[in-house]
Each structure stands twice: as C-alpha cells, then as structure tokens.
Design an enzyme around this catalytic site. Structure first.
Site, mmCIF file in Angstrom:
data_model
loop_
_atom_site.group_PDB
_atom_site.id
_atom_site.type_symbol
_atom_site.label_atom_id
_atom_site.label_comp_id
_atom_site.label_asym_id
_atom_site.label_seq_id
_atom_site.Cartn_x
_atom_site.Cartn_y
_atom_site.Cartn_z
ATOM 1 N N GLN A 1 -1.692 1.081 8.172
ATOM 2 C CA GLN A 1 -3.117 0.761 8.060
ATOM 3 C C GLN A 1 -3.668 0.352 9.425
ATOM 4 O O GLN A 1 -3.132 -0.531 10.085
ATOM 5 C CB GLN A 1 -3.312 -0.383 7.034
ATOM 6 C CG GLN A 1 -4.755 -0.715 6.765
ATOM 7 C CD GLN A 1 -5.516 0.429 6.090
ATOM 8 O OE1 GLN A 1 -5.033 1.043 5.141
ATOM 9 N NE2 GLN A 1 -6.696 0.738 6.595
ATOM 10 N N ASP B 1 -1.148 10.075 6.403
ATOM 11 C CA ASP B 1 -2.536 10.020 6.865
ATOM 12 C C ASP B 1 -2.964 11.279 7.618
ATOM 13 O O ASP B 1 -4.151 11.484 7.846
ATOM 14 C CB ASP B 1 -2.711 8.817 7.811
ATOM 15 C CG ASP B 1 -3.417 7.665 7.120
ATOM 16 O OD1 ASP B 1 -4.162 7.939 6.151
ATOM 17 O OD2 ASP B 1 -3.226 6.520 7.542
ATOM 18 N N LYS C 1 -4.991 1.055 -2.233
ATOM 19 C CA LYS C 1 -4.042 2.170 -2.105
ATOM 20 C C LYS C 1 -2.809 1.917 -2.975
ATOM 21 O O LYS C 1 -2.304 2.826 -3.631
ATOM 22 C CB LYS C 1 -3.648 2.360 -0.632
ATOM 23 C CG LYS C 1 -4.771 2.996 0.176
ATOM 24 C CD LYS C 1 -4.584 2.938 1.674
ATOM 25 C CE LYS C 1 -5.843 3.468 2.366
ATOM 26 N NZ LYS C 1 -5.812 3.358 3.830
#
Ligand code: NDP
Length: 280
Positions: free
Chosen positions: A97, A120, A53
């Site tokens: 994460q 997200d 990422k």
C-alpha cells in the site's frame, strides 16, 4: 441529464467472477488463492484502503495475509519481507500500500516484487508489457477498472477521441495505453498543457485523474461525453472527485460518481489480478 455509471454494481459483477474463479482454484489446488497486503506508516487513508481490500478478499474466497509496520520500518526490512513473500507458495499476489514512509524508495520496493505476483500491476516489467500490448502481464488496477466502467455503458471505445487529464504512472499513462489498445484516439493532458478546455471539449471519453477537487467543470465537457472521474480528494467537507459532478451531470452522456464510481473498481481489479496470477 446523464446516466450515472454505477461503479459499485459493475465492481460487484467483477467480484462475483473473481469469487467463482477463486472457488474453482481452491477445488483444483487444495488451497485458497492468497494475497499478501503490506502497509507501513500511519496514513489514515491507507488504513481504510487496506481494510477494504482485506474485507473484499474474504467475500471472494481469497486468503489475505497482512503485514503492518510502523513508520520506523526500514527499506531493508520491507525488501526482506518481499523476498520471503516472493518465495511463499501460498502467496499469489503481493500488494504494497502506497504511500510508504518518507525515506523509503517506493520504486525500489515495488521493483522487488516478483512480476508474476505484482497484484497492483506497477512493476516495470508489467508496465512495459502494457506498453508493448502483451496480454500476459498484470495491468494496473484503476486503469483496468476504468476500461470496464466505460465498457459497461455499452458504447464502443473504438474510434472515439479519449482525453486523459493526468499522466501519472499509476493512472494517467496506463489508462491512456489501455484506451489506445481499445482503438481510441488518445490525447494525454497534464499541468503544462495549453488550452486544456479546448482539448477536453473535443473528448468523447474524458478521464480526469488530476487530484484537484471539482477541476473539470461543465464548460470543459462535450455534450454526451463519457466522463470518468478518478479523483479522490478529501477535505473537511468530505470526499470529492476531480469533476464538478453537479455541473457536469447535465451535459455528459454518462458520468461516474465519487464515491461509488472508480474506487470500487480498483479493489475489484486488484482481486482479479490476484486470481488471474494464481491461475497463470
Ligand atoms: P498525481 O498527482 O500523480 O498526478 C496528477 C496529474 O495531474 C499529473 O500528471 C499532473 O500533471 C496533472 N495535473 C495537475 N494539475 C493539472 C492542471 N492544472 N491541468 C492539467 N493537469 C494537471 O495523481 P494520481 O494520478 O496518482 O491520482 C489522481 C487522482 O486520482 C487523485 O485524486 C488520486 O487520489 C486519485 N486516485 C484514485 C484512485 C481510485 O481508486 N479511485 C486510484 C489512484 C488515484 P504533471 O504531470 O505535469 O504534474
């Protein structure tokens, strides 16, 4: 013989759009779009995802800010960091994460992210906006990427029977909502579904988000179906999807490989959510 959907290529196209928007943003705002990446614990797969990422941010002219904690981090420490990032003018998106270390309430941590910085798309407010069909929220990355992959075939989603196997909050449910928004007739299956193969065999679009290696076999797929394999199942033999690719590729019309299908799209859509959030 089915056509292989090239997730890397579709993701590259999305990332180029992101890069152009991020360059434009920097010109008009005098700073780069910023993504904060928070990782806690020592999950090896998480380390790979986070690294990828951050690399993708660099390629798209997005500044990334990394915050790594060991597995001893407390929920209070994470909440304090998120509160500071919510107030930070250089941060447009926040990514935590998953999974977080045991004992930390993931829902509480994710809910602490300001909805407008929810890269997200997991925040309850954004999930609710998706449910209501409001276009202003950020949409979960993997489901958003799946829709792009289906559209990349040139086939119309409208009127098709889409079967989603899996009902998680991060894949199954949101992708079902997006398919519904695109006017598919949607069936959601899960571990308590009876007669699963009979249902999957009626799917024009089949999305497998089960988390079980080669779970969807040839006899479960309608000839010509678009098959999207979300699964990422690692074992000693490598990385495998939820679809038995070798068996299914001869009957499906289109199919995504693993790796190189849904995975690259998830990252591309994370960056798209971040740049969209900054522009909004
Ligand atoms: P979850 O474990 O949260 O959900 C799995 C779903 O599959 C559940 O809804 C479960 O049903 C259902 N299921 C399990 N067994 C069966 C069965 N025998 N028949 C029918 N349904 C069944 O997984 P996720 O949604 O988080 O992830 C799914 C897969 O996708 C994983 O391999 C994951 O690694 C991968 N993934 C990949 C991403 C990417 O970027 N490519 C991103 C996110 C996930 P029930 O609800 O009844 O338990």
């Amino acid at each position: 013989m089915s056509k292989i959907i090239d997730g890397k290529q579709v993701a590259a196209n999305v990332k180029e759009t992101v890069r152009l928007r991020a360059v434009e943003f920097e010109k008009s705002h005098g700073r780069k779009v910023g993504l904060a990446v928070v990782k806690a614990g020592d999950d090896p797969a998480s380390a790979i995802y986070v690294r990828n990422k951050i690399k993708a941010c660099e390629a798209c002219n997005i500044a990334s800010f990394s915050y790594y904690f060991d597995s001893g981090v407390t929920e209070a420490q994470l909440l304090e960091l998120i509160s500071a990032l919510n107030d930070d003018k250089n941060v447009d998106g926040i990514l935590v994460q998953l999974p977080l270390p045991k004992g930390i309430d993931e829902r509480r941590v994710l809910s602490a992210i300001a909805p407008e910085k929810d890269a997200d798309g997991f925040h309850a407010l954004n999930a609710g906006k998706l449910f209501l069909g409001e276009a202003t929220g950020s949409v979960a990355c993997t489901p958003r990427g799946i829709i792009e992959l289906i559209k990349s075939t040139g086939e119309d989603i409208c009127g098709k029977h889409a079967v989603v196997v899996g009902r998680s909050n991060i894949v199954g449910k949101p992708v079902a909502m997006l398919l519904l928004q695109n006017n598919a007739t949607v069936t959601i299956c899960h571990s308590k579904t009876t007669g699963l193969s009979d249902i999957t065999r009626t799917a024009d679009i089949l999305v497998a988000a089960v988390g079980k290696k080669k779970f969807i076999t040839r006899d479960m797929v309608k000839k010509g179906a678009i098959v999207i394999d979300v699964g990422m199942n690692r074992d000693d033999e490598g990385l495998f999807g939820d679809v038995d690719f070798e068996g299914v590729k001869d009957v499906a019309g289109y199919i995504t490989p693993v790796p190189g299908g849904v995975g690259p799209m998830t990252i591309a859509m994370l960056l798209m959510n971040t740049v969209d959030g900054a522009r909004a």
